[in-house]
Design an enzyme around this catalytic site. Structure first.
Site, PDB file in Angstrom:
ATOM      1  N   TYR A  55       1.423  -0.953   0.108  1.00  0.00           N
ATOM      2  CA  TYR A  55       0.632   0.153  -0.250  1.00  0.00           C
ATOM      3  C   TYR A  55       0.716   1.128  -0.114  1.00  0.00           C
ATOM      4  O   TYR A  55       0.797   2.266  -0.007  1.00  0.00           O
ATOM      5  CB  TYR A  55      -0.479  -0.276   1.561  1.00  0.00           C
TER       6      TYR A  55
ATOM      7  N   SER B 296      -3.471  -5.904  -6.749  1.00  0.00           N
ATOM      8  CA  SER B 296      -3.338  -5.092  -5.931  1.00  0.00           C
ATOM      9  C   SER B 296      -2.728  -5.509  -5.492  1.00  0.00           C
ATOM     10  O   SER B 296      -3.984  -6.787  -4.413  1.00  0.00           O
ATOM     11  CB  SER B 296      -3.705  -4.089  -6.379  1.00  0.00           C
ATOM     12  N   ASP B 297      -3.229  -5.165  -3.122  1.00  0.00           N
ATOM     13  CA  ASP B 297      -3.481  -5.391  -1.991  1.00  0.00           C
ATOM     14  C   ASP B 297      -4.715  -4.663  -1.712  1.00  0.00           C
ATOM     15  O   ASP B 297      -5.453  -4.037  -2.827  1.00  0.00           O
ATOM     16  CB  ASP B 297      -2.817  -4.727  -0.984  1.00  0.00           C
ATOM     17  N   TRP B 298      -5.575  -5.441  -0.742  1.00  0.00           N
ATOM     18  CA  TRP B 298      -6.871  -5.499  -0.872  1.00  0.00           C
ATOM     19  C   TRP B 298      -6.725  -3.996  -0.052  1.00  0.00           C
ATOM     20  O   TRP B 298      -6.698  -3.113   0.325  1.00  0.00           O
ATOM     21  CB  TRP B 298      -7.755  -6.463   0.629  1.00  0.00           C
TER      22      TRP B 298
END
Length: 623
Positions: free
Chosen positions: A295, A331-333
């Site tokens: 992130y 992508s990260d969450w």
């Protein structure tokens, strides 16, 4: 893998002696249904049949809730939906999403049955594209709904940081193979791990999921892990690995985690960014199926200061062009949408793009080169971007092609179902559990062990033992458990690594162990007083390096562990097994030294209480 059976798969058909799944419902063998065709031909045939909405659905990898009966179908106005999980039918049939993170929180048989129900639903869609299920780690001791969970059914192993304490690629490959078999049995085909990050910032809460601070060791263990999960190439018996968090998430400013607004920045005061890439280079060489950026906003890397998932210089420039990586990038969450968690809102981790609308964030993510959006379920925004002319459909095709290729390689189009009986037999199998216990014990690090002439450990059987933080039944085979410290020959205390409890109103925040690494003065003084009353063995759980010089000085012996059951710990302390671990990170001597260290440099506190690599055998007392 269990062979396809008619009672599980109503779409089985036969043509010219070929058994296939009639997913298109045409009654004839289409190219993408033909198991004899090459993956590339099957991908191109299917891609040509897909609508824009169906292709956009492939680009989302969101949460799913398993159930013991039926499928998760909450009312539209339900207020207690974890992670804002929509109904299964909406996600699969309306939004065309077929990648789900669904940690196995129910019994293995029930999970396998639920998985099969979900695959049958997917098979009824227009093209019958199967579901890929993924999971965060479930084989350790960390219980954080946002990063890893504990279960009572899967075999339990030390955390990755503990595997690093063993420094044995063969052990990591054995662990990964067990994970692979247990995941396969219930239908999980993608692991949202390993972490290839380096634990260079002692305060960072995610260090427990890494393979330590040494780049070369971490590289060897990451590669061994991927080989154990995927094999030499991705196939029907593989679990695909999503290696994270490119380009290395360890150097978080002050160790604050990037899940939260106060952890937005990743810094490089030591100019050490290249070393953080070393484990990822090993992951690429091992063929990791997918990669996840983190992130944070990179500060001091000479690139645009915007979160990694939005950062074209990182995703396209470094990952795609510098390394030639052509696997899936997810992508990260939660980079786009605020979500409801436990009744409160968790803001999107859109660091550096907070002022953008949701559709503009999606645009930035696609422009960066990301294939899938983790934790999101808004494919309609991708469709809108294409229909408005802001994104070309061939850009969507490029991501869809990578994602479909992976599904075909995993054999999901030919056999997506699992056998619930086999799931029940495999998960937590006795030999898997025993191997996990041996690894828990092997990873333990003996920090101190009494005076040179009088080692404390291993303890003699029959010792009168006072326990703190331990189930008395675990000690019963070895010791006489007493109720009062004054009655004991030896006391045994289990101690968590210190951390600060944060309360900024975001659910799950408390599950991230952040902040200071030392005990509050009054707590430390009270504990030292107790240690002085009777010889005491302290077992400290190192999910982060602990700053506890006063505790190790007062203890008769001290052991560091990285996830171990009470039973395995007692067997270790009484000599049925031996601690063989070496610290994979240093244990600092003071918070002042931690605060003066550089976030991107491994083992940089200058005067550690115990340096990386420290660990005593039982036949060497002292410390």
């Amino acid at each position: 893998m269990t062979t396809a059976r008619e009672d599980l798969d109503p779409h089985l058909a036969r043509q010219d002696g070929v058994v296939f799944r009639d997913l298109a419902g045409t009654g004839r063998l289409e190219v993408y249904e033909d198991p004899r065709e090459s993956v590339d031909r099957r991908v191109e045939d299917l891609l040509a049949r897909m609508t824009l909405a169906e292709k956009a659905g492939l680009m989302f990898h969101t949460m799913m809730q398993s159930t013991t009966s039926g499928l998760h179908e909450p009312a539209p106005d339900c207020d207690d939906i974890p992670y804002d999980v929509l109904s299964t039918s909406t996600l699969v049939t309306t939004k065309h999403i077929n990648h789900f993170n669904a940690a196995p929180r129910i019994a293995p048989r029930a999970y396998a049955q639920w998985h099969n129900r979900l695959q049958r639903l997917a098979a009824e869609t227009r093209l019958g594209i199967p579901v890929t299920l993924s999971s965060d780690p479930v084989h350790g001791f960390t219980d954080n709904p946002a990063t890893a969970i504990t279960t009572t059914t899967f075999s339990r192993w030390p955390e990755p940081l503990g595997l690093a304490a063993c420094a044995d690629p063969d052990l990591v490959a054995e662990f990964a193979d067990v994970v692979r078999q247990e995941y396969l049995a219930v239908g999980i085909r993608m692991a949202l791990h390993p972490q290839a990050d380096l634990a260079t910032e002692p305060r960072w809460s995610r260090g427990v999921g890494t393979f330590g601070a040494d780049p070369a060791l971490a590289a060897d263990l990451v590669a061994a892990y991927i080989r154990g999960m995927q094999g030499t190439r991705l196939g029907p018996d593989s679990v695909a690995c999503m290696t994270k968090h490119f380009p290395g998430a360890g150097p978080q400013l002050r160790g604050d985690d990037a899940h939260f607004p106060y952890g937005r920045e990743q810094v490089y005061p030591g100019g050490n960014a290249e070393q953080h890439l070393v484990p990822f280079e090993a992951a690429f060489a091992a063929g990791t199926a997918a990669v996840m950026p983190y992130y944070a906003i990179p500060v001091g890397l000479g690139v645009e200061e915007v979160g990694f998932g939005f950062n074209r210089e990182i995703v396209t420039g470094w990952l795609r062009e510098r390394y030639g990586y052509d696997g899936v990038v997810c992508s990260d969450w939660g980079l786009v949408t605020d979500v409801r968690v436990g009744g409160t809102r968790w803001p999107a981790r859109c660091w550096g793009t907070e002022e953008l609308s949701r559709i503009d964030r999606v645009h930035r993510i696609l422009a960066a080169g990301v294939d899938q959006l983790g934790g999101e379920f808004c494919p309609e925004l991708v469709v809108e971007l294409v229909e408005s002319g802001r994104v070309e459909e061939k850009r969507v095709d490029a991501s869809a092609r990578r994602i479909l290729r992976q599904k075909f390689q995993l054999g999901l189009f030919d056999q997506p179902y699992v056998d619930p009986d086999e799931a029940e037999r495999t998960v937590g199998r006795r030999d898997f559990a025993a191997a996990g216990v041996r690894a828990q014990q092997r990873a333990a690090v003996l920090l101190t062990n009494g005076a040179p002439a009088r080692p404390v450990l291993p303890l003699p059987r029959g010792t009168r033992l006072h326990l703190t933080g331990i189930d008395p039944s675990a000690a019963a085979p070895y010791a006489e458990v007493v109720a009062e410290r004054a009655e004991a020959d030896v006391a045994l205390v289990r101690l968590p690594a210190p951390y600060e409890k944060r309360h900024t109103g975001i659910d799950y925040e408390g599950a991230f162990h952040q902040g200071r690494l030392d005990l509050p003065p009054e707590h430390g003084a009270r504990l030292v007083g107790e240690l002085d009353e009777v010889p005491t063995v302290v077992a400290v759980h190192l999910d982060r390096p602990a700053v506890i010089p006063e505790i190790t000085a007062a203890a008769a012996a001290a052991v560091a562990e990285f996830g171990i059951t009470d039973e395995a710990l007692l067997a270790l302390l009484f000599g049925d097994a031996s601690p063989r671990g070496r610290l994979p990170v240093e244990m600092p001597s003071s918070m002042r030294s931690v605060e003066a260290s550089r976030e991107d440099v491994p083992n940089d506190t200058g005067d550690p209480l115990f340096p990386a690599g420290h660990g005593l055998p039982y036949d060497t007392p002292g410390g």
